[in-house]
Scaffold this motif. Structure first.
Motif, short mmCIF file in Angstrom:
data_model
loop_
_atom_site.label_atom_id
_atom_site.label_comp_id
_atom_site.label_asym_id
_atom_site.label_seq_id
_atom_site.Cartn_x
_atom_site.Cartn_y
_atom_site.Cartn_z
N ARG A 164 30.50 5.33 -55.00
CA ARG A 164 29.27 6.09 -55.20
C ARG A 164 29.46 7.09 -56.35
O ARG A 164 30.52 7.74 -56.45
CB ARG A 164 28.89 6.83 -53.93
CG ARG A 164 28.26 5.97 -52.86
CD ARG A 164 28.00 6.80 -51.60
NE ARG A 164 27.18 7.97 -51.88
CZ ARG A 164 25.86 8.03 -51.69
NH1 ARG A 164 25.22 6.97 -51.23
NH2 ARG A 164 25.19 9.13 -51.94
N ILE B 81 25.81 10.77 -46.41
CA ILE B 81 24.81 9.71 -46.36
C ILE B 81 24.17 9.64 -44.98
O ILE B 81 24.73 10.13 -43.99
CB ILE B 81 25.43 8.33 -46.72
CG1 ILE B 81 26.57 7.99 -45.77
CG2 ILE B 81 25.90 8.32 -48.15
CD1 ILE B 81 27.20 6.65 -46.04
N TYR C 14 25.40 -0.20 -46.35
CA TYR C 14 26.75 -0.37 -46.89
C TYR C 14 27.57 -1.29 -45.99
O TYR C 14 28.33 -2.14 -46.49
CB TYR C 14 27.44 0.99 -47.02
CG TYR C 14 26.97 1.82 -48.18
CD1 TYR C 14 27.05 1.35 -49.49
CD2 TYR C 14 26.46 3.10 -47.98
CE1 TYR C 14 26.62 2.11 -50.56
CE2 TYR C 14 26.02 3.87 -49.05
CZ TYR C 14 26.10 3.38 -50.33
OH TYR C 14 25.67 4.13 -51.39
N GLN D 8 21.39 4.35 -44.73
CA GLN D 8 22.23 4.04 -45.88
C GLN D 8 23.57 3.45 -45.43
O GLN D 8 24.06 2.48 -46.01
CB GLN D 8 22.48 5.30 -46.70
CG GLN D 8 21.29 5.87 -47.42
CD GLN D 8 21.62 7.18 -48.10
OE1 GLN D 8 21.94 8.17 -47.43
NE2 GLN D 8 21.56 7.20 -49.41
N SER E 109 23.66 7.56 -55.40
CA SER E 109 24.23 6.39 -54.73
C SER E 109 24.58 5.26 -55.70
O SER E 109 25.01 4.19 -55.25
CB SER E 109 23.24 5.87 -53.67
OG SER E 109 22.02 5.48 -54.29
#
Length: 209
Positions: free
Chosen positions: A99, A69, A77, A73, A136
């Motif tokens: 994921r 990632i 998270y 991203q 994702s």
């Protein structure tokens, strides 16, 4: 910045641990961690002691490269994990484990997470009977993950499941021996289900500054 397209074995050597980016090769004697010692680069043995910041940064980079990632991203998270009650580091790792590309790799439908992302993008994976082409996508308890009922899709999954060495399927996933292969998410993953040697608290300390 685009996705890294160089030798992925350099990433494993840089992080000092196997990131399992090349499928079955990572479990053999051809693994770069086994064959070559030290980080890549000309001056690998001249580097001094790592600072506290460098140690925490390496933990974050290790997790990003393991799950494939980007920084933006990863920050999203972390922000979502920070909003949850309980330990932020544990919540972060649980989100990453959920994921879809990670789940497909953990179910042995794909040989690695990079290949898993390709499978998903090409429409080989179904979630609850519907095609999902977003790597994702976060799975939930009760979700049914299956291979598309098409000869090419089934052959790709079968080829990966016949590899010489396969890591065990985690107990939060129930794989069903059917044709085409399918599985069920039995519960949310915890930090104990993460196979990557990582200390989430170091990442939290880095990002909470």
């Amino acid at each position: 910045m685009g996705r890294y397209t160089g030798p992925v074995c350099r990433l494993c050597r840089r992080e000092g641990t196997n990131l399992f980016l090349k499928g079955a090769r990572c479990y053999s004697n051809k693994c770069a961690i086994v064959r070559r010692d030290g980080v890549p680069g000309m001056h690998q043995f001249r580097r001094g002691k790592a600072s506290e910041y460098a140690i925490r940064l390496r933990e974050k980079q290790k997790v990003k490269r393991y799950y494939g990632i980007f920084e933006r991203q990863f920050r999203k998270y972390y922000a979502e994990a920070n909003r949850k009650t309980g330990n932020t580091g544990d919540a972060l790792m649980s989100l990453l484990e959920r994921r879809l590309d990670n789940v497909v790799a953990r179910l042995q439908f794909a040989a690695s997470r990079p290949q898993s992302r390709q499978f998903i993008r090409h429409g080989h994976i179904l979630v609850n009977g519907k095609k999902v082409d977003i790597p994702s996508y976060l799975v939930r308890p009760g979700d049914q993950i299956s291979i598309k009922n098409r000869e090419h899709s089934r052959n790709l999954a079968l080829e990966n499941q016949q590899a010489d060495f396969l890591p065990p399927v985690p107990d939060w996933l129930d794989r069903i021996s059917t044709d085409p292969p399918e599985a069920r998410v039995s519960r949310l993953p915890s930090v104990q289900d993460v196979t990557l040697p990582v200390t989430p608290q170091l990442i939290v300390e880095l990002l909470s500054r």
